[in-house]
Write a protein that holds these residues in place. Sequence first.
Motif: not given
Length: 347
Positions: A86-101
Amino acid sequence: MTATASLEQLRRCHFAVDLGAARTRVYVKGAGVVVDQPSVAAVNTRTGALIAVGEFAEKMTGRTPDYIRVVRPVSGGTVVDIEMAQRMLRHLLGDKIRRSLRRKPILRAAACTPHDADPLAQRACIETLVGLGARRVELVDTLIAAAVGCGLPVERPEATMVLVCGAAATQVAVLSLGSIVNAVRIPVGGEAVDHAIVQHLRHQHELMLPSQSVRPLQLALSGNGLTASGPASTEIHGRDVATGLARSVQVDTAAVRDAIQTPLTAVLDGIGKVLRDCPPDLVADLADRGIMMVGGSALLPGFDQMLRHATGMPVHIAERPEVCAVEGLGAMLEGRIEPLALDPLSD
Ligand SMILES: Nc1ncnc2c1ncn2[C@@H]1O[C@H](COP(=O)(O)OP(=O)(O)OP(=O)(O)O)[C@@H](O)[C@H]1O
Ligand SMILES: [Mg+2]
């Protein structure tokens, strides 16, 4: 066991993840493949903090002080460390993509899992994505995702054979009418081939081979394919096992080719088994259409030629074989493929 969600459910998903033993790939609906990075994280063991993920963490392998540990949360094709994944995926996705999801009222995710993934492995994959905020997770068999991703006409009543050549495993299936007729997963992939080469040099030449030198050696092997003889020998630089000093040796390419026969023979046995258990009508289709190779290890130089030689069937390598599975998931999310024949007809 197959875990394939319906197309209807998949079309409602917002993103899709392929958590591989070697690489993690993420497709975001409307945006395409946004992550394609090694499944690696580097952690500070004193503080527990994540130091790096992906390419950068992989570069640290074998170069870290003792308080930094490089970990692979996915092993053998399944998530073995849910929290780290989970931590790895969060970092790979980055803030911008995570915000939009995060803006989706009900975030839906899809993921592909190996053909024989047991309920525990499926659970681990689902939990990883739930930790990322997904409220629903649809699982798709990697074999189906990869077949769709390389454009095989999976929904037609004709048989096709797909060989998914991953890092940890090779999966082979005969597909017809959108589902798997017959499949096996062979726990031998690109990692086993690399390992066989490293072990050969260690035993025969007392040489330690840095991991980045395996690929050039594979290329040298393939001069004329894994079956025929390329150059008789090639020079390889490494480190002496005993002294630790840099040393180079002339390596006999035929001997290295022999060393990787063991993993490759296991793959051939798997293909043979799937063919033997296949209904005769479908075998006739397969003889025409042949085998479609996908996955990163499909690029192993000469692998296709070796299969052609051993099976007598036509063998094709997909265009960009390494991204077929995630692109297949993407095609399902975008609704770009024909409804699978076995999906209920909507009226
Ligand atoms: N050009 C190449 N030549 C040979 N091998 C390659 C090449 N490119 C990638 N590979 C190998 O392909 C493997 C990675 O393939 P892929 O990205 O499909 O794996 P993965 O999806 O992470 O693994 P798995 O599906 O087994 O969990 C690695 O073992 C890598 O060494
Ligand atoms: Mg894979």
